[in-house]
Design a protein around this motif. Sequence first.
Motif, PDB file in Angstrom:
ATOM      1  N   PHE A  63       0.874  -1.168   0.000  1.00  0.00           N
ATOM      2  CA  PHE A  63       0.000   0.000   0.000  1.00  0.00           C
ATOM      3  C   PHE A  63       0.915   1.223   0.000  1.00  0.00           C
ATOM      4  O   PHE A  63       1.577   1.498   1.001  1.00  0.00           O
ATOM      5  CB  PHE A  63      -0.900   0.007   1.234  1.00  0.00           C
ATOM      6  CG  PHE A  63      -1.983  -1.036   1.207  1.00  0.00           C
ATOM      7  CD1 PHE A  63      -3.290  -0.683   0.928  1.00  0.00           C
ATOM      8  CD2 PHE A  63      -1.694  -2.372   1.465  1.00  0.00           C
ATOM      9  CE1 PHE A  63      -4.300  -1.641   0.902  1.00  0.00           C
ATOM     10  CE2 PHE A  63      -2.687  -3.333   1.439  1.00  0.00           C
ATOM     11  CZ  PHE A  63      -3.995  -2.967   1.158  1.00  0.00           C
ATOM     12  N   TRP A  76      -4.955   0.657  -4.439  1.00  0.00           N
ATOM     13  CA  TRP A  76      -6.122   0.218  -3.674  1.00  0.00           C
ATOM     14  C   TRP A  76      -7.108  -0.536  -4.557  1.00  0.00           C
ATOM     15  O   TRP A  76      -7.677  -1.545  -4.148  1.00  0.00           O
ATOM     16  CB  TRP A  76      -6.831   1.419  -3.047  1.00  0.00           C
ATOM     17  CG  TRP A  76      -6.051   2.146  -2.009  1.00  0.00           C
ATOM     18  CD1 TRP A  76      -5.000   1.658  -1.268  1.00  0.00           C
ATOM     19  CD2 TRP A  76      -6.231   3.501  -1.598  1.00  0.00           C
ATOM     20  NE1 TRP A  76      -4.525   2.632  -0.424  1.00  0.00           N
ATOM     21  CE2 TRP A  76      -5.255   3.774  -0.597  1.00  0.00           C
ATOM     22  CE3 TRP A  76      -7.109   4.511  -1.973  1.00  0.00           C
ATOM     23  CZ2 TRP A  76      -5.156   5.011   0.027  1.00  0.00           C
ATOM     24  CZ3 TRP A  76      -7.012   5.750  -1.351  1.00  0.00           C
ATOM     25  CH2 TRP A  76      -6.046   5.995  -0.362  1.00  0.00           C
ATOM     26  N   THR A 106      -6.950   2.881   6.038  1.00  0.00           N
ATOM     27  CA  THR A 106      -6.962   2.534   4.618  1.00  0.00           C
ATOM     28  C   THR A 106      -8.172   1.672   4.277  1.00  0.00           C
ATOM     29  O   THR A 106      -8.681   1.710   3.152  1.00  0.00           O
ATOM     30  CB  THR A 106      -5.665   1.781   4.247  1.00  0.00           C
ATOM     31  OG1 THR A 106      -4.545   2.613   4.540  1.00  0.00           O
ATOM     32  CG2 THR A 106      -5.642   1.413   2.772  1.00  0.00           C
ATOM     33  N   ILE A 110     -10.819   0.987   0.799  1.00  0.00           N
ATOM     34  CA  ILE A 110     -11.123  -0.325   0.219  1.00  0.00           C
ATOM     35  C   ILE A 110     -12.630  -0.567   0.247  1.00  0.00           C
ATOM     36  O   ILE A 110     -13.235  -1.014  -0.734  1.00  0.00           O
ATOM     37  CB  ILE A 110     -10.394  -1.442   0.994  1.00  0.00           C
ATOM     38  CG1 ILE A 110      -8.870  -1.273   0.914  1.00  0.00           C
ATOM     39  CG2 ILE A 110     -10.826  -2.815   0.490  1.00  0.00           C
ATOM     40  CD1 ILE A 110      -8.291  -1.464  -0.455  1.00  0.00           C
TER      41      ILE A 110
END
Length: 234
Positions: A63, A76, A106, A110
């Motif tokens: 990432f 992503w 994060t 997603i």
Amino acid sequence: MSKLFGIGVGPGDPQLLTVKAIETIKLLDVLYTPTARNNKPSTAFRIADQYIPKEIDVKKRKFPMTNNWHEKRKSWNLIAQEMVTDVKQGKNVGFLTLGDPSVYSTFSYIQELVDDQIKIEIIAGISSFSQIAAISKMPLMLDDESLIVVPANTKQVHLEQLIEIGENIVVMKVAINYPKLFAFLKDSALLDQAYLISNASMETEQVINLQDCDGTEDLPYFTTMLIKKEGKDK
């Protein structure tokens, strides 16, 4: 029915994972985890490691730690679509996140990318600022008080405004903007009302007295500040 689980592992101490988080991890077929620097396991993975069954398929993915929004979004999206494929194959898929999945995580990005394609469940975790309040033995807020949570990398003018108007302020990832933040607190006579803790609940936890500092200290990445105003008019 198979799902994607966003699992909060808490601030650092493995004993602070919730029972539900541990039980959910044991139900997983696939676990996605960011790859840290030097290809080491992520902090979230290390926290939960003792609860992760050996038979789980652990997928380490990069990432990007960059300010390039296009680059991050591209990465992503690729990972999100891989997760969708796994879930549609009947697998329970998990993504571990430090603290709580709904606080600067994060996983929220997603989730946005896959929300209309698969079922999602979020397992809440203990946030770093909740743990800091526990360590400091003080309430985050009382009665009609408010709580402001802000990242240190927000615009300096905006950050200062929030600190000026707030009663209880949490500043996340302080190391990013520590010298400027320290200078502002000093000029505002707030150093004695600010509590700084690095790596809360981890073995490397540090409680830092800002009145003994000069603003040049090299702080760990996971450093959070709690500012509690005293005698603020109601």
